[in-house]
Design a protein around this motif. Structure first.
Motif, PDB file in Angstrom:
ATOM      1  N   GLN A 430      -9.140  16.956 -15.479  1.00  0.00           N
ATOM      2  CA  GLN A 430      -9.900  17.496 -16.612  1.00  0.00           C
ATOM      3  C   GLN A 430     -10.191  18.986 -16.454  1.00  0.00           C
ATOM      4  O   GLN A 430     -11.049  19.524 -17.135  1.00  0.00           O
ATOM      5  N   ALA A 431      -9.492  19.640 -15.554  1.00  0.00           N
ATOM      6  CA  ALA A 431      -9.752  21.055 -15.295  1.00  0.00           C
ATOM      7  C   ALA A 431      -8.702  21.936 -15.959  1.00  0.00           C
ATOM      8  O   ALA A 431      -7.503  21.670 -15.842  1.00  0.00           O
ATOM      9  N   GLU A 432      -9.156  22.963 -16.649  1.00  0.00           N
ATOM     10  CA  GLU A 432      -8.240  23.919 -17.279  1.00  0.00           C
ATOM     11  C   GLU A 432      -8.119  25.149 -16.382  1.00  0.00           C
ATOM     12  O   GLU A 432      -8.761  26.181 -16.607  1.00  0.00           O
ATOM     13  N   ILE A 433      -7.308  25.009 -15.344  1.00  0.00           N
ATOM     14  CA  ILE A 433      -7.132  26.090 -14.385  1.00  0.00           C
ATOM     15  C   ILE A 433      -6.019  27.007 -14.876  1.00  0.00           C
ATOM     16  O   ILE A 433      -4.903  26.564 -15.151  1.00  0.00           O
ATOM     17  N   SER A 434      -6.311  28.272 -14.947  1.00  0.00           N
ATOM     18  CA  SER A 434      -5.350  29.257 -15.440  1.00  0.00           C
ATOM     19  C   SER A 434      -4.088  29.272 -14.588  1.00  0.00           C
ATOM     20  O   SER A 434      -4.143  29.169 -13.357  1.00  0.00           O
ATOM     21  N   SER A 435      -2.957  29.432 -15.238  1.00  0.00           N
ATOM     22  CA  SER A 435      -1.692  29.557 -14.505  1.00  0.00           C
ATOM     23  C   SER A 435      -1.690  30.818 -13.649  1.00  0.00           C
ATOM     24  O   SER A 435      -1.008  30.882 -12.624  1.00  0.00           O
ATOM     25  N   GLU A 436      -2.477  31.836 -14.066  1.00  0.00           N
ATOM     26  CA  GLU A 436      -2.592  33.061 -13.272  1.00  0.00           C
ATOM     27  C   GLU A 436      -3.171  32.755 -11.887  1.00  0.00           C
ATOM     28  O   GLU A 436      -2.883  33.443 -10.917  1.00  0.00           O
ATOM     29  N   ILE A 437      -4.004  31.744 -11.823  1.00  0.00           N
ATOM     30  CA  ILE A 437      -4.578  31.346 -10.537  1.00  0.00           C
ATOM     31  C   ILE A 437      -3.594  30.483  -9.764  1.00  0.00           C
ATOM     32  O   ILE A 437      -3.261  30.766  -8.606  1.00  0.00           O
ATOM     33  N   ASP A 443      -0.486  28.411  -0.585  1.00  0.00           N
ATOM     34  CA  ASP A 443      -0.497  27.224   0.271  1.00  0.00           C
ATOM     35  C   ASP A 443      -1.229  26.079  -0.424  1.00  0.00           C
ATOM     36  O   ASP A 443      -2.346  26.264  -0.924  1.00  0.00           O
ATOM     37  N   PHE A 444      -0.590  24.920  -0.427  1.00  0.00           N
ATOM     38  CA  PHE A 444      -1.213  23.718  -0.975  1.00  0.00           C
ATOM     39  C   PHE A 444      -1.387  22.708   0.154  1.00  0.00           C
ATOM     40  O   PHE A 444      -0.443  22.443   0.906  1.00  0.00           O
ATOM     41  N   TYR A 445      -2.601  22.165   0.259  1.00  0.00           N
ATOM     42  CA  TYR A 445      -2.888  21.118   1.244  1.00  0.00           C
ATOM     43  C   TYR A 445      -3.243  19.863   0.457  1.00  0.00           C
ATOM     44  O   TYR A 445      -4.320  19.779  -0.148  1.00  0.00           O
ATOM     45  N   LEU A 446      -2.322  18.913   0.431  1.00  0.00           N
ATOM     46  CA  LEU A 446      -2.478  17.712  -0.381  1.00  0.00           C
ATOM     47  C   LEU A 446      -2.781  16.512   0.509  1.00  0.00           C
ATOM     48  O   LEU A 446      -1.983  16.167   1.386  1.00  0.00           O
ATOM     49  N   LEU A 447      -3.963  15.908   0.308  1.00  0.00           N
ATOM     50  CA  LEU A 447      -4.249  14.615   0.890  1.00  0.00           C
ATOM     51  C   LEU A 447      -3.892  13.578  -0.171  1.00  0.00           C
ATOM     52  O   LEU A 447      -3.370  13.931  -1.227  1.00  0.00           O
ATOM     53  N   CYS A 449      -3.782  11.717  -3.306  1.00  0.00           N
ATOM     54  CA  CYS A 449      -4.382  12.066  -4.594  1.00  0.00           C
ATOM     55  C   CYS A 449      -3.595  11.374  -5.696  1.00  0.00           C
ATOM     56  O   CYS A 449      -2.594  10.703  -5.436  1.00  0.00           O
ATOM     57  N   SER A 450      -4.026  11.543  -6.927  1.00  0.00           N
ATOM     58  CA  SER A 450      -3.326  10.890  -8.039  1.00  0.00           C
ATOM     59  C   SER A 450      -1.924  11.478  -8.184  1.00  0.00           C
ATOM     60  O   SER A 450      -1.711  12.668  -7.918  1.00  0.00           O
ATOM     61  N   PRO A 451      -0.961  10.672  -8.565  1.00  0.00           N
ATOM     62  CA  PRO A 451       0.417  11.164  -8.723  1.00  0.00           C
ATOM     63  C   PRO A 451       0.512  12.362  -9.659  1.00  0.00           C
ATOM     64  O   PRO A 451       1.268  13.296  -9.396  1.00  0.00           O
ATOM     65  N   SER A 452      -0.271  12.348 -10.739  1.00  0.00           N
ATOM     66  CA  SER A 452      -0.178  13.456 -11.696  1.00  0.00           C
ATOM     67  C   SER A 452      -0.676  14.756 -11.075  1.00  0.00           C
ATOM     68  O   SER A 452      -0.096  15.820 -11.289  1.00  0.00           O
ATOM     69  N   ARG A 456       1.671  18.013 -10.341  1.00  0.00           N
ATOM     70  CA  ARG A 456       1.311  19.260 -11.010  1.00  0.00           C
ATOM     71  C   ARG A 456       1.216  20.414 -10.018  1.00  0.00           C
ATOM     72  O   ARG A 456       1.633  21.539 -10.321  1.00  0.00           O
ATOM     73  N   LEU A 457       0.707  20.138  -8.835  1.00  0.00           N
ATOM     74  CA  LEU A 457       0.528  21.196  -7.849  1.00  0.00           C
ATOM     75  C   LEU A 457       1.797  21.473  -7.043  1.00  0.00           C
ATOM     76  O   LEU A 457       2.141  22.629  -6.795  1.00  0.00           O
ATOM     77  N   VAL A 458       2.459  20.403  -6.634  1.00  0.00           N
ATOM     78  CA  VAL A 458       3.695  20.561  -5.841  1.00  0.00           C
ATOM     79  C   VAL A 458       4.735  19.598  -6.387  1.00  0.00           C
ATOM     80  O   VAL A 458       4.634  18.384  -6.195  1.00  0.00           O
TER      81      VAL A 458
END
Length: 795
Positions: A430-437, A443-447, A449-452, A456-458
């Protein structure tokens, strides 16, 4: 709204012989007994640090009385349900072995753990369901039941009074000194002084889910092989220089190699951490924070920690840590987040100037050129960061937009200036995080989490993240993907390390901005000294930003240098702020005259009492609204004649000033003089006679004082419900208003309160908190058109 007592750590396992529990119930109250059992076990698990209790459920009669617990607790907490005589005998043997070892090595487990300030030897709690139906299996239990507390062993018996035989009664009566009775029909009451509180968390589904998630997360982490970081070795050495990169040990790979969390200005600039509840995300964040503080000096590293979880449960432990420049542990006031980010943005602006002045392009080069005056790295860490990125139909759209803009600025420009982002959350659904961010996250650290979220992140990470266990992390950067096991530190060990870090940094200055939401400030020595230095000044509170500066208004002999306070006052919120200002004014000038017209209702008892006390001490002069006209005329005349003494006139509750509302004529008694040639004296006049011709009514006198008094040292502090009620005028333009008041103190009001004054819609006075423990106000300075959010002083 139903309220709950939070569990407190209570030493129910304190080595006393009466610390077993017997839950009495009847066939009719069986369900209540099960609820009692469920709550008691959960309270036990919550009352001690994770991995401190082993639960054993014994159900030889297949009663299913513990089914709610076995369904919701991780099996690692209770092993397995014991439902056969063989398993029961095996458990008794293992408990006897533990008992013998405890007596030989520790003497008393609870006392031994207490001496170590942590749970070294775990406790065992044996829950025996439907005790009467398996009493034959309990014949050899007496010794453990009586003395088990010495070995950290405790029992809970479910005792059905409708099924009791004489033998049952005799067996329990013989042990009556070694247990507490809990009656199912009397939930919450104990027959003895209990050491554990009945906390009805399970009555609330949301709280119950959160508790089980917390308990199970701890159990899962205890089973996951984790890396070990030698913090004692790190802390025993001096601080390392950051140089080109911060390198923090956080875990080990599958082949046992150490894995570092790296922040630099080349390829590891910003990071994003995501993990569902119970996956170890918060633990991993603590690894990063503690590792960074242990290795690097506060002179080289500044942390801005934002904990948006309810209650700030994760980051509160970093209170007063020298590395931490800002610590927010409250999610109810997003304005504070913006103020903290503005502070970072301002620092970035200054850093840009410093880099240009030194002829360098980044922080590494700058610190090489300026080795004695290094520029510290700034790391902004936000847990549950989705709070900063709501959908854009939020009531505070503009505020959130500015937050996003500053974060974008950090994401794009932070590399060269040594300003880094570490954003963490459970989900970004439910977060509208800017693509600029996101596009600038290196670096992404994924524990788990939900498939979506994972996709979306990696892209292409779902197959890996779906199979991660608690404590396992997928690290993705531009060069590689690697799965590693994060370091797990029990809370007790974490606190020990933080204490050692504090000892190591005790020479450094503590400049932390700490925001907990329910802060109450008083006029302390710093404010008193500032008031005395300025003279003729009023203090209203402390700014809500990283500097927490006193909000002080010097009273200058300038046109319209008066103050209006307004807002909701049902709990004396505005009155408290006004009273604090009177107190501060008397501190700043012992001799200035303070006159108060109190028109507040009789319900404002605290304010009225304080005013009366101050008058009795000679601190102020109280004027009766019904007959203060003569004094008002005197003041107005002295202003007109330029003979006025320094005075501050307070008018409290102007909307209830009856004489002003009715614009009553002022009867004015002049000093008695000799009779004239016709035999008349001039002791009685209306205020329209002689030199007082402009002040023949309350409205004219007060309006004249407001418009002309400040220039000759007579200032007005006026408290009112709403600005539009000023002088009961049918219409007053913004220009006319600001010709009388250059300063506004605005507390919570309706959304239209300042519409007629032409002020910015962004003020959002209706969103300010009016709760006494989290009171908010805005100071508006008309001279420079500036706003300051602050917490009013308590008087």
């Amino acid at each position: 709204m139903k309220t709950f007592e939070t569990p407190t750590i209570m030493e129910w396992m304190g080595g006393q012989s009466g610390q077993n529990f017997v839950i009495n119930y009847s066939n009719k109250s069986a369900n209540k007994a099960e609820a009692r059992l469920n709550q008691l076990v959960v309270d036990m698990l919550l009352s001690l640090p994770s991995r401190s209790i082993n639960i054993h459920f014994v159900d030889l009669a297949f009663s299913a009385q513990a089914s709610f617990l076995t369904r919701n607790l991780d099996e690692k907490i209770y092993g397995k349900l014991i439902s056969s005589s063989n398993d029961w005998n095996h458990l008794k043997d293992s408990l006897r072995e533990k008992m013998a070892k405890a007596l030989e090595e520790y003497g008393d487990v609870a006392k031994y753990n207490d001496s170590k300030n942590r749970v070294v030897v775990p406790y065992d709690v044996v829950v025996i369901n439907d005790y009467q139906k398996c009493v034959n299996e309990m014949s050899d239990l007496d010794a453990l039941f009586e003395n088990g507390h010495k070995g950290g062993i405790y029992f809970i018996l479910m005792n059905n009074l409708d099924c009791k035989s004489d033998r049952d009664i005799d067996s329990l009566m013989a042990l009556k000194d070694f247990y507490q009775v809990l009656e199912a029909e009397n939930f919450g009451n104990y027959s003895k002084d209990a050491f554990i509180r009945c906390t009805p968390i399970l009555d609330n589904p949301i709280l119950a889910k959160a508790c089980f998630n917390y308990i199970n997360e701890s159990a899962e982490l205890s089973q996951v092989a984790v890396a070990s970081v030698d913090y004692d070795k790190i802390l025993s050495k001096g601080f390392e220089t950051i140089g080109k990169a911060m390198v923090i040990p956080v875990g080990s790979s599958e082949n046992g190699e150490l894995v570092d969390f790296t922040i630099d200005t080349v390829s590891h600039i910003h990071c994003f951490i995501i993990g569902q509840s119970g996956t170890g995300k918060s633990v991993f964040l603590h690894d990063v924070i503690i590792g960074a503080m242990a290795k690097y000096s506060p002179d080289e590293l500044e942390l801005y920690l934002m904990d948006f979880k309810i209650g700030g449960v994760e980051f509160n432990r970093y209170r007063n840590e020298k590395h931490v420049k800002a610590l927010l542990v409250d999610n109810s006031d997003i304005q504070i987040t913006l103020e903290i980010l503005r502070d970072i943005s301002n620092k970035m602006r200054e850093r840009g100037k410093q880099l240009r002045a030194s002829g360098v392009s980044n922080i590494v080069e700058y610190n090489q050129v300026n080795p004695t005056k290094k520029m510290p790295r700034i790391v902004f860490i936000a847990d549950e960061c989705h709070v900063m990125f709501p959908t854009m139909n939020s009531k505070d759209t503009k505020l959130y937009r500015e937050i996003s803009e500053i974060l974008q600025k950090i994401a794009k420009e932070g590399r060269s200036q040594g300003v880094h982002l570490v954003l963490a959350t459970q989900t970004i659904a439910q977060a509208e995080i800017s693509s600029e961010i996101l596009n600038n996250i290196s670096d992404f650290y994924l524990l788990k989490c939900s498939p979506s979220d994972s996709e979306r992140l990696v892209r292409g990470s779902v197959d890996t993240t779906s199979g991660l266990k608690t404590g396992q992390v997928l690290h993705h950067d531009i060069d590689h993907d690697v799965v590693f096991k994060s370091t797990y530190l029990p809370t007790s060990q974490t606190l020990e390390i933080i204490k050692k870090i504090n000892d190591k940094t005790k020479a450094s200055k503590n400049e932390q901005f700490y925001f907990v939401g329910s802060q109450i400030f008083e006029i302390d020595d710093e404010v008193k000294n500032l008031l005395i230095e300025k003279g003729d000044a009023i203090a209203f509170g402390r700014s809500i930003d990283t500097k927490m500066e006193p909000v002080v208004i010097p009273l200058r002999n300038e046109y319209a240098d008066n103050v209006m306070l307004f807002g909701i006052n049902d709990e004396e919120q505005v009155s408290r702020t006004t009273m604090a200002s009177i107190k501060s004014l008397r501190i700043s000038n012992k001799n200035i005259k303070i006159k108060v017209i109190n028109c507040l209702s009789a319900e404002q008892r605290n304010t009225t009492k304080m005013l009366n006390d101050w008058e009795n001490k000679g601190e102020i002069e109280l004027l009766n609204p019904q007959n203060c006209g003569g004094e008002l005329v005197n003041i107005a005349n002295s202003i007109m004649e330029r003979t006025a003494e320094p005075t501050v006139l307070y008018i409290l509750g102007q909307e209830r000033f009856r004489e002003l509302r009715m614009d009553m004529e002022i009867a004015f008694t002049k000093p008695t003089v000799a009779a004239d040639d016709f035999g008349f004296d001039s002791s009685m006049f209306t205020a329209g006679d002689s030199g007082s011709m402009n002040f023949n009514s309350y409205q004219k006198a007060i309006e004249y004082i407001l418009k002309n008094g400040a220039e000759v040292g007579v200032h007005v502090i006026l408290q009112i419900d709403k600005p539009k009620q000023l002088l009961f005028s049918d219409y007053m333009s913004a220009k006319d208003f600001f010709n009388m008041f250059h300063h506004l103190i605005m507390l919570k009001s309706d959304e239209n309160a300042v519409n007629s004054l032409g002020m910015s819609d962004d003020l959002k006075l209706e969103n300010l908190s009016s709760d006494i423990e989290r009171l908010r106000a805005i100071y508006y300075n008309e001279t420079n058109n500036s706003n300051t959010l602050f917490t009013p002083f308590d008087f």
